[in-house]
Design a protein around this motif. Sequence first.
Motif, PDB file in Angstrom:
ATOM      1  N   LEU A 340       0.813  -1.216   0.000  1.00  0.00           N
ATOM      2  CA  LEU A 340       0.000   0.000   0.000  1.00  0.00           C
ATOM      3  C   LEU A 340       0.846   1.265   0.000  1.00  0.00           C
ATOM      4  O   LEU A 340       0.419   2.300  -0.532  1.00  0.00           O
ATOM      5  CB  LEU A 340      -0.934  -0.003   1.219  1.00  0.00           C
ATOM      6  CG  LEU A 340      -2.027  -1.065   1.220  1.00  0.00           C
ATOM      7  CD1 LEU A 340      -2.719  -1.121   2.578  1.00  0.00           C
ATOM      8  CD2 LEU A 340      -3.050  -0.770   0.112  1.00  0.00           C
ATOM      9  N   ALA A 341       2.024   1.192   0.613  1.00  0.00           N
ATOM     10  CA  ALA A 341       2.912   2.362   0.671  1.00  0.00           C
ATOM     11  C   ALA A 341       4.336   1.916   0.359  1.00  0.00           C
ATOM     12  O   ALA A 341       5.183   1.838   1.248  1.00  0.00           O
ATOM     13  CB  ALA A 341       2.828   3.026   2.046  1.00  0.00           C
ATOM     14  N   PRO A 342       4.614   1.613  -0.907  1.00  0.00           N
ATOM     15  CA  PRO A 342       5.930   1.063  -1.264  1.00  0.00           C
ATOM     16  C   PRO A 342       7.090   2.026  -1.006  1.00  0.00           C
ATOM     17  O   PRO A 342       8.228   1.581  -0.898  1.00  0.00           O
ATOM     18  CB  PRO A 342       5.786   0.760  -2.761  1.00  0.00           C
ATOM     19  CG  PRO A 342       4.659   1.616  -3.231  1.00  0.00           C
ATOM     20  CD  PRO A 342       3.724   1.728  -2.080  1.00  0.00           C
ATOM     21  N   GLY A 343       6.801   3.295  -0.914  1.00  0.00           N
ATOM     22  CA  GLY A 343       7.871   4.264  -0.679  1.00  0.00           C
ATOM     23  C   GLY A 343       8.128   4.562   0.789  1.00  0.00           C
ATOM     24  O   GLY A 343       8.904   5.463   1.118  1.00  0.00           O
ATOM     25  N   ASP A 344       7.490   3.784   1.681  1.00  0.00           N
ATOM     26  CA  ASP A 344       7.662   4.021   3.117  1.00  0.00           C
ATOM     27  C   ASP A 344       8.843   3.195   3.637  1.00  0.00           C
ATOM     28  O   ASP A 344       8.876   1.968   3.483  1.00  0.00           O
ATOM     29  CB  ASP A 344       6.386   3.644   3.876  1.00  0.00           C
ATOM     30  CG  ASP A 344       6.492   3.949   5.365  1.00  0.00           C
ATOM     31  OD1 ASP A 344       6.157   5.064   5.758  1.00  0.00           O
ATOM     32  OD2 ASP A 344       6.930   3.059   6.123  1.00  0.00           O
TER      33      ASP A 344
END
Length: 441
Positions: A340-344
């Motif tokens: 859901l938040a691959p850049g986290d």
Amino acid sequence: MKKVILALLIAVMAAPAAMSQMTAIKVDKDAILKKIERSNEDIENPKKNTKANAWLDRGKVFNDAATASWSGLYFPSMTTLELQTFYGSKVEPEEKVVNGQSYIAYEYPNFIAYFDETEIGQVLVFWEPKLVVIDNAYEQSFDAYKKAYEVDPKSASKVKAGLEMLANDHKKEGQNAFALQDYGTTADHFAKAYEIQMHPAVAELDTSAVYNAGMFYTFAGDFDKGAKYLEIAENNDYEMDGDVYYFLYHNYYGLGDSNKAKAILQKGISKHPGNTKIVEGLVGIYSVTESDPGEIIDIVKKSIDDEPENPLLWSGLGSIYQKMEDNDNAISAYRKAAELAPGDFYNNFRLAYAHIEIGDDMNKKLNEMTSLSTNEYNDALEKVYQEYEKALPPLEKAYEIDPTSEATVELLKNLTFRLRDRSDDIQQKYDKYNEIFKNMQ
């Protein structure tokens, strides 16, 4: 921890007006005492004590008395050059150790200023006062400003200016006490700053001051006051990403109310499921109260049902599972959070770390088995390596997101070292991360 907490403190950052004047600061204690004596005469004079100006002047002179020892010092970047410009340059520095840490100290008649080496040079960390003009000066200043407002409400704007200065000085004192690790005094000053700004002439709720008061009363073990001020912060939606619930839990538990402590954590986790402090507190209190930890899972899952695309909820669920040593479910939750938040950074780091923990556990159990044949041992070891390999992609993704994280680089170095014989590509990765880690040191 110290750096983290300092970021929460609210203090006046601007340099004093004296900086632009470039004149040496001198404190005349006798002159201040004479002003106090004249003020005492004024407030006993029936013709003057009904005038706001008499009380306004009194508020200022007592505030001056309270800050006389450190007038001109300021946070967070006062340099030794500025110190010597303001106070004179004849003082030689010496090394002093306070709370186990070494500082560069400059001792003047009214104070000792402690500096630390930073990238921009020596900067002021805290001071120790040597001069006390009169006891209870802060209290008498506040009382005088309140009296000015009482005798003439039309003086509100002048009273407000005086009270705001008084509140800011309390915040400076609070930051100074924090640097000295005197948490009770730190809390007292932030509590007083909050109280001052609640006066009708100011009428501003300083949520950061009230939060700091509650947090530092918690550190000091004064749980009644800690709960009091943190409840004010929480009731006014000052939650600090959920930390307010974690500190309230400590106060309620410290006061012996484990049910209330558990309830505030449950409220906190429903609003801030990604807060690992709350997760740790919940797991701890559930174990102490012999409650079913599945209740925590149900709380977060209910939130996920309402917001299935919220990566924070999935990450929080993963943290709970991991704290309960259920790494398989932790991995599933972290993987969903990373999708859901691959850049986290944290989602990827935690997913990788959960795989590493499983691999470590498998490796530990394997080493405890003494009756395995060579083939059985090699088969089991292969499964360990496969688990470690699963950690590599998300860990490299975490590094890509934040290449400054030393913990990530160290894990990558250690992980690729374990796997270096698997392929030339992993050997090259080990060489790469090993070199980066050396440079970080």
